[in-house]
Structure formats: structure tokens, C-alpha cells
Design a protein around this motif. Structure first.
Motif, short mmCIF file in Angstrom:
data_model
loop_
_atom_site.label_atom_id
_atom_site.label_comp_id
_atom_site.label_asym_id
_atom_site.label_seq_id
_atom_site.Cartn_x
_atom_site.Cartn_y
_atom_site.Cartn_z
N MET A 1 0.84 -1.19 0.00
CA MET A 1 0.00 0.00 0.00
C MET A 1 0.88 1.25 0.00
N ILE A 2 0.45 2.25 -0.75
CA ILE A 2 1.16 3.52 -0.82
C ILE A 2 0.27 4.61 -0.22
N ILE A 3 0.77 5.26 0.84
CA ILE A 3 0.06 6.36 1.48
C ILE A 3 0.84 7.64 1.24
N SER A 4 0.22 8.61 0.61
CA SER A 4 0.85 9.92 0.44
C SER A 4 0.33 10.87 1.52
N VAL A 5 1.23 11.67 2.05
CA VAL A 5 0.87 12.68 3.04
C VAL A 5 1.04 14.03 2.37
N ALA A 6 -0.05 14.77 2.20
CA ALA A 6 -0.03 16.00 1.41
C ALA A 6 -0.78 17.10 2.15
N SER A 7 -0.67 18.32 1.61
CA SER A 7 -1.41 19.44 2.16
C SER A 7 -1.48 20.54 1.11
N GLY A 8 -2.46 21.40 1.24
CA GLY A 8 -2.60 22.49 0.29
C GLY A 8 -1.62 23.62 0.53
N LYS A 9 -0.99 23.64 1.71
CA LYS A 9 -0.04 24.70 2.04
C LYS A 9 1.07 24.13 2.90
N GLY A 10 2.18 24.84 2.96
CA GLY A 10 3.28 24.40 3.80
C GLY A 10 3.05 24.71 5.27
N GLY A 11 3.77 24.02 6.12
CA GLY A 11 3.73 24.31 7.55
C GLY A 11 2.58 23.70 8.31
N THR A 12 1.83 22.80 7.69
CA THR A 12 0.68 22.22 8.39
C THR A 12 1.05 20.99 9.22
N GLY A 13 2.19 20.37 8.92
CA GLY A 13 2.60 19.19 9.69
C GLY A 13 2.71 17.92 8.88
N LYS A 14 2.87 18.03 7.57
CA LYS A 14 2.99 16.84 6.71
C LYS A 14 4.13 15.93 7.16
N THR A 15 5.30 16.54 7.33
CA THR A 15 6.48 15.75 7.68
C THR A 15 6.31 15.12 9.06
N THR A 16 5.67 15.83 9.98
CA THR A 16 5.39 15.28 11.30
C THR A 16 4.56 14.01 11.19
N ILE A 17 3.51 14.06 10.38
CA ILE A 17 2.64 12.89 10.22
C ILE A 17 3.39 11.76 9.53
N ALA A 18 4.08 12.07 8.44
CA ALA A 18 4.77 11.04 7.66
C ALA A 18 5.83 10.31 8.47
N THR A 19 6.67 11.07 9.19
CA THR A 19 7.76 10.45 9.93
C THR A 19 7.26 9.65 11.13
N ASN A 20 6.34 10.22 11.88
CA ASN A 20 5.84 9.50 13.05
C ASN A 20 5.04 8.26 12.67
N LEU A 21 4.31 8.34 11.56
CA LEU A 21 3.57 7.16 11.09
C LEU A 21 4.53 6.06 10.69
N ALA A 22 5.57 6.42 9.93
CA ALA A 22 6.54 5.42 9.47
C ALA A 22 7.26 4.75 10.63
N VAL A 23 7.73 5.55 11.58
CA VAL A 23 8.47 5.00 12.72
C VAL A 23 7.55 4.16 13.61
N SER A 24 6.29 4.55 13.73
CA SER A 24 5.34 3.78 14.55
C SER A 24 5.10 2.40 13.95
N LEU A 158 6.61 -3.43 0.56
CA LEU A 158 6.59 -2.66 1.80
C LEU A 158 5.42 -1.68 1.81
N LEU A 159 5.01 -1.27 3.01
CA LEU A 159 4.13 -0.12 3.15
C LEU A 159 4.96 1.11 2.81
N THR A 160 4.54 1.87 1.81
CA THR A 160 5.28 3.05 1.38
C THR A 160 4.54 4.31 1.81
N ILE A 161 5.24 5.17 2.53
CA ILE A 161 4.70 6.46 2.96
C ILE A 161 5.46 7.56 2.24
N ILE A 162 4.72 8.44 1.57
CA ILE A 162 5.33 9.51 0.77
C ILE A 162 5.05 10.86 1.42
N ASP A 163 6.11 11.59 1.70
CA ASP A 163 5.97 12.98 2.16
C ASP A 163 5.99 13.85 0.90
#
Length: 280
Positions: A1-24, A158-163
Motif C-alpha cells: 500500500m502507498i500512502i501519500s501525506v499531502a497538504s494544500g499549504k506548507g507548515g501544516t505538519g505533513k512531515t510530522t505525520i509522515a515520519t511518526n507514522l513510518a516509525v510507529s 513494503l508499506l510506502t509512505i510519501i511525504d
């Protein structure tokens, strides 16, 4: 499965979600940082880099001794990357999209391809999390070719998470295309809602399942939740405005490392996404 983490603007927390999800998730997971203009996943993941690879794109090189200045190359180029002015031919590598059309239509065989450096790909890992990111060359205008190169390292087992990059332009589409699910990260503010709407439109054009994560959920207003309810988009996670989370972020520390109780919450987010994908 491929999960993309996106947002319409910067600074909303995309990288926070992507990294914590992957490490969890931990094992059998891959994290691709496709925000090649400003990659920052590595600042939080702290991976061990094992491979570095330069990435180039083919661009035209004209042999003027063979060129008849017929202009067919200029006619086929939709991006004005090659022009014929009398008996002078000009190329603009930065505008070239590497389609190869000019080379194919040249009757004199005067056009060959040469490489233009786009940036580098770095690969590594951290505690079972496979990591890939791209770094766009300073001054380079086109990021999608490098993003596609990052995506080419996707491992289907693998489970793929895309920032993904912020916004809704070509780099975002190149990052999200082919995903099974998109997590749209937003914040409960007028700006957050405005850009969330743009992101939802883009994802729906691509026909990808999607859900919302609301960061700093206890500030602002309820308009994002109202919009999600009206559009029948599930809100899959809410992260409150927290001093402890902000302090961890400022230290480059993951939420799940600073506050281990959050690991179960990110695992629950992953299970909710799996359930929605399986039901589709």
C-alpha cells in the motif's frame, strides 16, 4: 500500500505525520521524501545514508555542422526549449522536459542528447525504516523528474509512505500519482480550510481515496470539520496544540520518541487507512 501525506499549504505538519507514522509502523515500511526542493524528513528520521546517486535529465545538443535550420525541432517543442533564428539555433536546457521529440523529428540527425544534472538521490535506513529522498540542484526549476526518480525506488512489498511537497501543482501530482490513499494534513484556520479545498479537488481529480488529519486541532474554528462532514471526508486523526509536541519538534525529535503514548495513536491511524482502502 502507498500512502501519500499531502497538504494544500506548507507548515501544516505533513512531515510530522509522515515520519511518526513510518516509525510507529516500524518494520516493512518505506519513507520517501518527495519534497525535493526542501527535504526535511532526514532531520527527524536521522537515517544512516548508504547510497548517493546523481540524477540527470536528457536535453538536446545540436551539431550545427549537420543542422539544416529547417525549424522542425522548434515546431514540436511545446516548451520553447529550442528555437531557430535564421541560421542560428538556440537551446534552453532549463526549459526542456526531456521528451526527445526534437531528436526524433530532426531530418538531418543533427540532434543528440546530453545530460543536465537535476540533483541527487540519497538512500538509507533507520531501525527498519527504508528511506529515500531527493535533493534538487540549486537553481533547478523542474522538480517532477527528480520526484519520479525518488518514486522509482518504491518497493511494492513494503508499506510506502510519501511525504509530498506542499500545494497542488505539478510536483504534488507527481508525488501522489499511483497512491492508494492520501492523508491531507490541515489546520483549523481560514487559510488551512482554503488550501484544504484546493487539495481535495486535486486528489478527487486523480481519483484517490483520502482522509483528513487536523493538526493543532484545538485552536482556530470548526469550519474544517464542517467542511469534512459536508464533503463526507473522514477526519482520521486530530493532534492538539501542545507545548510538549512543539518542543520535541524544535529539537528535531519525533512525537513518538518524546511521547511514547502517541505510537498507538499513529498505529490506529494506519489501521483506519487500511480499513478504508480494503473497503473501497
Amino acid at each position: 500500500m502507498i500512502i501519500s501525506v499531502a497538504s494544500g499549504k506548507g507548515g501544516t505538519g505533513k512531515t510530522t505525520i509522515a515520519t511518526n507514522l513510518a516509525v510507529s509502523v516500524g518494520d516493512d515500511v518505506q519513507l520517501l521524501d518527495c519534497d525535493v526542493e526542501e527535504p526535511n524528513v532526514h532531520l527527524f528520521l536521522n537515517p544512516t545514508i548508504k547510497e548517493t546517486e546523481k540524477v540527470s535529465a536528457p536535453v538536446p545538443a545540436v551539431d550545427e555542422a549537420k543542422c539544416t535550420f529547417c525549424g522542425k525541432c522548434a515546431e514540436i517543442c511545446q516548451f520553447k526549449a529550442i528555437m531557430v533564428l535564421g541560421e542560428v539555433i538556440l537551446t534552453f536546457p532549463e526549459m526542456c522536459h526531456s521528451c526527445g521529440g526534437c531528436m526524433k523529428v530532426c531530418p538531418a540527425g543533427a540532434i543528440k542528447e546530453t545530460g543536465r544534472e537535476l540533483g541527487v538521490i540519497e538512500r538509507g535506513s533507520r531501525n527498519g525504516v527504508d528511506f529515500v529522498h531527493g535533493r534538487l540542484r540549486v537553481g533547478e526549476a523542474m522538480s517532477p523528474p527528480l520526484i519520479r526518480k525518488v518514486r522509482s525506488f518504491t518497493r511494492p512489498e513494503l508499506l510506502t509512505i510519501i511525504d509530498a511537497p506542499p500545494g497542488t501543482s505539478c510536483p504534488v501530482i507527481a508525488s501522489m500519482k499511483g497512491s492508494d490513499f492520501v492523508l491531507l494534513v490541515t489546520e483549523p484556520t481560514p487559510f488551512g480550510l482554503h488550501d484544504l479545498k484546493l487539495a481535495v479537488e486535486a486528489v478527487r481529480i486523480l481519483g484517490i481515496l483520502h482522509g483528513i488529519v487536523i493538526n493543532r486541532s484545538d485552536i482556530g474554528n470548526v469550519q474544517v470539520k464542517d467542511y469534512a462532514a459536508n464533503m463526507k471526508i473522514p477526519v482520521l486523526m486530530e493532534i492538539p496544540f501542545s507545548r510538549k509536541i512543539a518542543e520535541a519538534y524544535s529539537r528535531g525529535q519525533l512525537i513518538v520518541d518524546a511521547m511514547p503514548e502517541w505510537r498507538e495513536k499513529f498505529l490506529f491511524l494506519n489501521s483506519r487507512v487500511k480499513k478504508l482502502v480494503n473497503q473501497s
